[in-house]
Structures are given as structure tokens and as C-alpha cells.
Motif scaffolding. Structure first.
Motif, PDB file in Angstrom:
ATOM      1  N   GLN A 147     -37.597 -13.061  15.708  1.00  0.00           N
ATOM      2  CA  GLN A 147     -37.822 -11.977  14.759  1.00  0.00           C
ATOM      3  C   GLN A 147     -39.187 -11.320  14.958  1.00  0.00           C
ATOM      4  N   VAL A 163     -32.640  -6.748   8.940  1.00  0.00           N
ATOM      5  CA  VAL A 163     -31.590  -7.523   9.598  1.00  0.00           C
ATOM      6  C   VAL A 163     -30.412  -7.590   8.635  1.00  0.00           C
ATOM      7  N   SER A 165     -26.273  -8.397   7.583  1.00  0.00           N
ATOM      8  CA  SER A 165     -25.327  -9.506   7.774  1.00  0.00           C
ATOM      9  C   SER A 165     -24.502  -9.259   9.026  1.00  0.00           C
ATOM     10  N   SER A 181     -30.141  -4.518  14.533  1.00  0.00           N
ATOM     11  CA  SER A 181     -30.392  -4.498  13.102  1.00  0.00           C
ATOM     12  C   SER A 181     -29.258  -3.897  12.304  1.00  0.00           C
ATOM     13  N   ALA A 226     -36.810  -7.035   1.705  1.00  0.00           N
ATOM     14  CA  ALA A 226     -36.179  -7.624   2.887  1.00  0.00           C
ATOM     15  C   ALA A 226     -36.897  -8.897   3.311  1.00  0.00           C
ATOM     16  N   GLU A 229     -35.916 -12.138   1.580  1.00  0.00           N
ATOM     17  CA  GLU A 229     -34.647 -12.717   2.022  1.00  0.00           C
ATOM     18  C   GLU A 229     -34.698 -13.154   3.484  1.00  0.00           C
ATOM     19  N   LYS A 231     -34.974 -11.250   6.075  1.00  0.00           N
ATOM     20  CA  LYS A 231     -34.167 -10.331   6.874  1.00  0.00           C
ATOM     21  C   LYS A 231     -35.014  -9.166   7.386  1.00  0.00           C
TER      22      LYS A 231
END
Length: 242
Positions: A147, A163, A165, A181, A226, A229, A231
Motif C-alpha cells: 500500500q 482501495v 472492495s 483502486s 478511508a 478502514e 483502505k
């Protein structure tokens, strides 16, 4: 009668003042001596010579201090060879120069405000905590391997993407990191890496790395959401995120 006329003429000539002979100098008037002025002139000469000597001696008292060679944005640390170097200056106790001998300790501090290149550093420019540039906010991220670029460092300009799901992450060529992404719009187009944990400080089991970004205030909400989480993907970009 003629004898008397000649005697009268002769007596008239003898009455005229005698002219000085050729080559004789007229006597000069006596000069007035002023010992006080002479003493003052000698004193001024001595004072001037003493002042020049002091300046020469003080010019020889030089010390090695830190000079900024490249602009250091607020919140960033000085790094030897990257944005600071050493320079010799005349010693002055009224100026809080940063001695070059303390450059290692200085690298653990942050610039309180943006320091332009070419500036001789003083202690008041740095502190353990730095002020934020106008219009910027500081956001912390905890990123997993893939990441973030493996060679990411303080001062880099990066973009942050969400990012979604069902997407995957992985390392791209050159260790810069890449991901799909699911969205072409970045959460933050250009942010400056303010701090980053050393590789040896990263969590051994997960390879997580903590970084802090300086981002525009209007982009904080989306990035923080984000990041909470996990992400977020960070990629290095060109440009200036200040």
C-alpha cells in the motif's frame, strides 16, 4: 647753482628704500605651534590602528555551523547531504547558531516554519513539534505492504487513492507500489510525507508502516475516513505538495 641741483637730486635718490638683492629671501613670520592638535592626531592614529587590529583578530574566530542548502518545508527534518551542509562564520555570541557538531541531534527536530535555502540555521528555527503550513492538516496512516512504495521517505510527494472492495494490491516495478483502486480519482492528489517510521520500527508480523501526510484541509475528511478502514494506497508522484 648746478652743484646744488645735483646735490638735491642725489639726496632724493638716497632717500628711496633699498631693494633686496636678487636671491635673498624675506624673513618668514614665526610659526605658531599647537601641541594639543598634534597630540590629538597621534591619539586618533593609535585608536584607528587598535580598531583595525581587533577586527583582524575577531575575523579569525570562526566556527562551523549549519547552513540550509535546500528549502525545508514546515514540519520536515533537516538531513545532512540533502538540505543542509556546514559553513564557517564569524563567531557571534548574540546569534544562536546551530553548531555543526550537533547536526545529529538537529536531524531529530522539525522545522517550525518553512526555511528557505541559503539560510544559516539558528536554534529558533527548529523544535520537537512543528507548526503546520497555512491551509494544511496532518493525517496519519497505517499502511500494509503493497500500500506504499518500499523506498518511501520523508519529504516525498505522494497521492492517496481509495482501495475499494474486490481490488488487489501488490508491489510494482522499482519498488514504487501499485494497486487497482477501482477509481481514477485520488483522495489526495498531492501530499507531502511529513514523517515515516523506520523500517526497523515497523510491525514485524504484518509489515505495517506508519506515515504522516501534510494534506490540504479540504481533502482531510475523505482521506481520514478511508484511512480509518485501512483502505488507502499511497503512490509517489512528481510535483510539490507544499
Amino acid at each position: 647753482m648746478k652743484i646744488q641741483e645735483r646735490m638735491g637730486a642725489g639726496s632724493g635718490r638716497s632717500a628711496a628704500p633699498a631693494q633686496p638683492a636678487v636671491g635673498e629671501r624675506l624673513p618668514a613670520p614665526p610659526r605658531e605651534r599647537k601641541p594639543a592638535l598634534a597630540a590629538l592626531a597621534v591619539l586618533l592614529i593609535l585608536v584607528g590602528a587598535l580598531g583595525a587590529t581587533v577586527l583582524v583578530l575577531r575575523a579569525g574566530d570562526r566556527i562551523e555551523v549549519v547552513k540550509v542548502t535546500k528549502e525545508i518545508p514546515a514540519g520536515e527534518a533537516p538531513v545532512e547531504g540533502e538540505n543542509i551542509t556546514s559553513v564557517m562564520v564569524a563567531e557571534d555570541e548574540s546569534i544562536n547558531y546551530v553548531p555543526w557538531a550537533k547536526v545529529d541531534a538537529l536531524s531529530r527536530l522539525k522545522a517550525k516554519n518553512t526555511i528557505p535555502g541559503g539560510t544559516v540555521a539558528v536554534g529558533e528555527m527548529f523544535g520537537a513539534k512543528a507548526g503546520l503550513p497555512a491551509g494544511k492538516a496532518s493525517v496519519g496512516l497505517s499502511l500494509k505492504e503493497g500500500q506504499y512504495p518500499s523506498d518511501l521517505k520523508t519529504g516525498d510527494t505522494v497521492a492517496a487513492y481509495p482501495v475499494l472492495s474486490g481490488t488487489s494490491t501488490g508491489k510494482g516495478s522499482g519498488g514504487s507500489g501499485s494497486t487497482s483502486s477501482g477509481s481514477g480519482s485520488p483522495l489526495v492528489a498531492a501530499a507531502k510525507v511529513s514523517t515515516i517510521t523506520d523500517k526497523s520500527d515497523a510491525t514485524v508480523s504484518t509489515g505495517n508502516q506508519s506515515i504522516t501526510l501534510l494534506v490540504p484541509q479540504e481533502e482531510v475528511a475523505a482521506l481520514a475516513s478511508a484511512a480509518s478502514e485501512g483502505k488507502v494506497v499511497v503512490v509517489r508522484v512528481t510535483g510539490n505538495g507544499n
